[in-house]
Design a protein around this motif. Structure first.
Motif, PDB file in Angstrom:
ATOM      1  N   GLU A   1     -20.728  -6.468   8.693  1.00 39.81           N
ATOM      2  CA  GLU A   1     -22.061  -5.956   9.077  1.00 39.81           C
ATOM      3  C   GLU A   1     -23.145  -6.915   9.470  1.00 39.81           C
ATOM      4  O   GLU A   1     -23.097  -7.652   8.619  1.00 39.81           O
TER       5      GLU A   1
ATOM      6  N   ILE B   1     -11.599  -6.387  11.150  1.00 37.72           N
ATOM      7  CA  ILE B   1     -12.061  -5.024  11.165  1.00 37.72           C
ATOM      8  C   ILE B   1     -10.516  -4.438  11.577  1.00 37.72           C
ATOM      9  O   ILE B   1     -10.125  -3.265  10.997  1.00 37.72           O
TER      10      ILE B   1
ATOM     11  N   CYS C   1     -20.238   4.784   5.163  1.00 33.92           N
ATOM     12  CA  CYS C   1     -19.272   3.965   5.555  1.00 33.92           C
ATOM     13  C   CYS C   1     -19.684   2.896   6.460  1.00 33.92           C
ATOM     14  O   CYS C   1     -20.463   3.226   7.056  1.00 33.92           O
TER      15      CYS C   1
ATOM     16  N   LEU D   1      -8.356  -4.172   8.586  1.00 34.44           N
ATOM     17  CA  LEU D   1      -8.924  -3.232   7.642  1.00 34.44           C
ATOM     18  C   LEU D   1      -8.753  -1.674   8.321  1.00 34.44           C
ATOM     19  O   LEU D   1      -8.544  -0.731   7.457  1.00 34.44           O
TER      20      LEU D   1
ATOM     21  N   ILE E   1       0.901  -1.058  -0.010  1.00 33.85           N
ATOM     22  CA  ILE E   1      -0.008   0.129   0.042  1.00 33.85           C
ATOM     23  C   ILE E   1       0.952   1.092   0.061  1.00 33.85           C
ATOM     24  O   ILE E   1       0.672   2.283  -0.727  1.00 33.85           O
TER      25      ILE E   1
ATOM     26  N   THR F   1     -11.338   4.066   2.706  1.00 32.31           N
ATOM     27  CA  THR F   1     -12.670   4.223   3.331  1.00 32.31           C
ATOM     28  C   THR F   1     -13.248   5.798   2.833  1.00 32.31           C
ATOM     29  O   THR F   1     -12.541   6.492   2.849  1.00 32.31           O
ATOM     30  N   PRO F   2     -14.229   6.120   2.721  1.00 34.73           N
ATOM     31  CA  PRO F   2     -15.535   5.393   3.211  1.00 34.73           C
ATOM     32  C   PRO F   2     -16.276   4.385   2.135  1.00 34.73           C
ATOM     33  O   PRO F   2     -17.111   3.588   2.393  1.00 34.73           O
TER      34      PRO F   2
ATOM     35  N   ASP G   1      -5.067  -0.775   7.307  1.00 34.57           N
ATOM     36  CA  ASP G   1      -4.942  -0.379   5.948  1.00 34.57           C
ATOM     37  C   ASP G   1      -5.886   1.105   5.610  1.00 34.57           C
ATOM     38  O   ASP G   1      -5.233   1.640   4.887  1.00 34.57           O
ATOM     39  N   GLY G   2      -7.020   1.076   6.215  1.00 38.54           N
ATOM     40  CA  GLY G   2      -7.759   2.384   5.826  1.00 38.54           C
ATOM     41  C   GLY G   2      -7.192   3.539   6.596  1.00 38.54           C
ATOM     42  O   GLY G   2      -6.814   4.600   5.839  1.00 38.54           O
TER      43      GLY G   2
ATOM     44  N   ASP H   1     -20.924   0.796   9.341  1.00 39.53           N
ATOM     45  CA  ASP H   1     -20.782   1.436  10.857  1.00 39.53           C
ATOM     46  C   ASP H   1     -19.606   0.709  11.497  1.00 39.53           C
ATOM     47  O   ASP H   1     -18.956   1.617  12.241  1.00 39.53           O
ATOM     48  N   LYS H   2     -19.351  -0.632  11.551  1.00 42.81           N
ATOM     49  CA  LYS H   2     -18.354  -1.105  12.413  1.00 42.81           C
ATOM     50  C   LYS H   2     -17.152  -0.570  12.287  1.00 42.81           C
ATOM     51  O   LYS H   2     -16.271  -0.287  13.064  1.00 42.81           O
ATOM     52  N   LEU H   3     -16.872  -0.266  10.755  1.00 42.58           N
ATOM     53  CA  LEU H   3     -15.527   0.061  10.327  1.00 42.58           C
ATOM     54  C   LEU H   3     -15.457   1.751  10.780  1.00 42.58           C
ATOM     55  O   LEU H   3     -14.312   2.113  11.481  1.00 42.58           O
TER      56      LEU H   3
ATOM     57  N   LEU I   1     -12.486   2.728  13.300  1.00 39.86           N
ATOM     58  CA  LEU I   1     -11.491   3.734  13.065  1.00 39.86           C
ATOM     59  C   LEU I   1     -11.365   5.041  13.864  1.00 39.86           C
ATOM     60  O   LEU I   1     -10.282   5.278  14.186  1.00 39.86           O
TER      61      LEU I   1
ATOM     62  N   ALA J   1     -12.792   9.859   6.398  1.00 41.70           N
ATOM     63  CA  ALA J   1     -12.528   8.317   6.082  1.00 41.70           C
ATOM     64  C   ALA J   1     -13.757   7.702   6.470  1.00 41.70           C
ATOM     65  O   ALA J   1     -13.990   6.708   6.162  1.00 41.70           O
ATOM     66  N   THR J   2     -14.641   8.279   7.501  1.00 42.84           N
ATOM     67  CA  THR J   2     -15.795   7.724   7.763  1.00 42.84           C
ATOM     68  C   THR J   2     -17.118   8.228   7.581  1.00 42.84           C
ATOM     69  O   THR J   2     -18.394   8.366   7.963  1.00 42.84           O
TER      70      THR J   2
ATOM     71  N   VAL K   1     -11.221  -1.129   0.754  1.00 46.21           N
ATOM     72  CA  VAL K   1     -11.295  -1.191   2.370  1.00 46.21           C
ATOM     73  C   VAL K   1     -12.813  -1.191   3.078  1.00 46.21           C
ATOM     74  O   VAL K   1     -13.002  -2.147   3.864  1.00 46.21           O
TER      75      VAL K   1
END
Lengths: 289, 289
Positions: free
Chosen positions: A158, B105, B23, B108, A114, A145-146, B111-112, B25-27, B31, B18-19, A150
């Motif tokens: 989810e 998660i 996006c 991710l 990355i 994201t979002p 990575d995110g 929800d859990k991610l 984050l 990012a969110t 990723v």
């Protein structure tokens, strides 16, 4: 230089930088292992094809964008194969990175690739600073994201999956990114290419689902049957093979029809139809030709 | 705006992007969880302090660089805590990301955050395109391979560890990156700051090793005793606490002495001495003051 040569040269340069003298040995080997030999290199081919169709005004920037997209794709495969995700033991006919080098190295290979993707864009656009931020933002949107890759993988965690958002983020986003970057690098207008990218991304998702459902190891090299095994959404399991195949045809036509008026329109339309057929499960390819 | 406000505003902006709406929800939650509340934010503070010392000619770019460095640091903590690495269950006094949200998660989120770091630089330097590639290259070198943080962690998987290369890559590189980015963003010369960054990075590695060896949860929030448990190299286990403390003093002095001639030299020297003391295990801080 043809498309494949440009891509492989770009990938070799990126990996040479990432594994330069002083890099821990196992990491160097694993980075190279994750990238070579490659798969179909579909996304970077698409990126360069669009750049060519737009006049290829900055070949160096286009090759960098294509390389970055493919490096990120390779990173996502390495992380996706890990036990906490798909737990896939093989990839492209050989043991996956975590099986060959251990989970900790697989995690680092993904992270390293990355970083290398963004480093490549920065390094190879120094002659054209006005391209650096637009290409990096486009790739970042496609992979992060979002709405990027990723986020797409995170949809799998989810309790209720938004299937459209899931497919768009997990598969289509990187196609959209590849197409947009190709246009931007050639100083074309990425918005002209959005419909094409969107349809093509969706088409590849359906193709991948078909592979999985039909028990063939797909173009991405992932062992078949993982989706049902892992309870993941799959269009072919939902619509049946025939329904999914019909959807695939529609999407490929839609993609080819969406090629905007440009110098290389005919070449690009032919390429889209050909690549889409090439990527279908062999059992189905004949009927789609 | 003081340093902390600039950093937290930068981090909030990055996480908001990012969110954004859509996006998973859990991610989104994970984050945010990985980034707030932060730790000491040492690296971005250092980045901004150097930018200020260089005249802070482009505050937006400097804040972006500081934010990117900290986002990457947060990402590395999330991945480092995972079972295949340190298998640490707590971080900053709360369950680590993989314990709270699951391994997939956590993978991710790391990575995110890496993607978000580069996206932040691209987004926030659009007004100054000549800064984009230099800042991104500098961060990428500090965090990636062959010499950055990713390479540093990979040294732990080698049969024989080059301790100097290991510490330089695992800890010093991100300090060097933070310092260099601060200088570049303020249009100073990063080479003037190399000796300072190098000494400070080494000092923090020793401080971290001291925490681990002395059984205190360190500034990085990692539970103590992990190095011995995982058979990882640790200066305090090698030289003894007294030897390591002596080394730490030398390095902090070396760092403070390396502040180049600039407007804010006194401020920066004071800050270095203060931060270094603040980060030591409490049992030792008094003797170091």
């Amino acid at each position: 230089m043809d498309l494949s040569d440009r891509i492989e040269t770009g990938m070799q340069t990126a990996v040479r930088h990432a594994t330069a003298n002083g890099c821990p040995d196992k990491l160097s080997k694993a980075l190279r292992y994750a990238v070579f030999p490659g798969g179909a290199r579909i996304r970077p081919r698409l990126c360069l094809a669009v750049a060519l169709a737009c006049g290829d005004r900055d070949p160096k920037a286009a090759t960098a964008a294509a390389t970055a997209v493919e490096l990120f794709h390779c990173a996502s495969l390495v992380h996706d194969d890990m036990p906490c995700f798909d737990n896939a033991n093989t990839r492209r006919g050989k043991p996956s990175v975590h099986v060959e080098y251990g989970e900790e190295i697989a995690l680092l290979v993904g992270d390293g690739l990355i970083v290398s993707a963004f480093e490549t864009i920065a390094r190879e656009t120094q002659h054209a600073p006005d391209l650096t931020a637009p290409i990096i933002s486009t790739v970042a949107n496609a992979v992060g994201t979002p709405y990027g890759l990723v986020a797409g993988q995170a949809w799998e965690s989810e309790p209720e999956i938004n299937i459209a958002a899931y497919h768009r983020a997990k598969t289509a986003s990187l196609f959209t990114g590849a197409v947009s970057c190709g246009a931007i690098a050639a100083r074309g207008n990425p918005l002209d290419w959005f419909a094409l990218a969107d349809a093509l991304g969706a088409a590849y998702q359906v193709a991948d689902d078909l592979y999985d459902a039909m028990g063939e190891t797909g173009s991405m090299g992932k062992p078949a049957g993982q989706d049902q095994l892992n309870g993941k959404p799959n269009v072919a399991l939902e619509l049946g093979v025939e329904g999914a195949l019909k959807r695939l045809h529609e999407l490929v036509h839609q993609a080819a029809d969406a090629v905007p008026d440009c110098e290389g329109a005919d070449m690009l339309q032919a390429m889209i139809r050909k690549e889409a057929t090439r990527l279908m499960p062999k059992k189905l390819a004949a009927s789609a030709a």
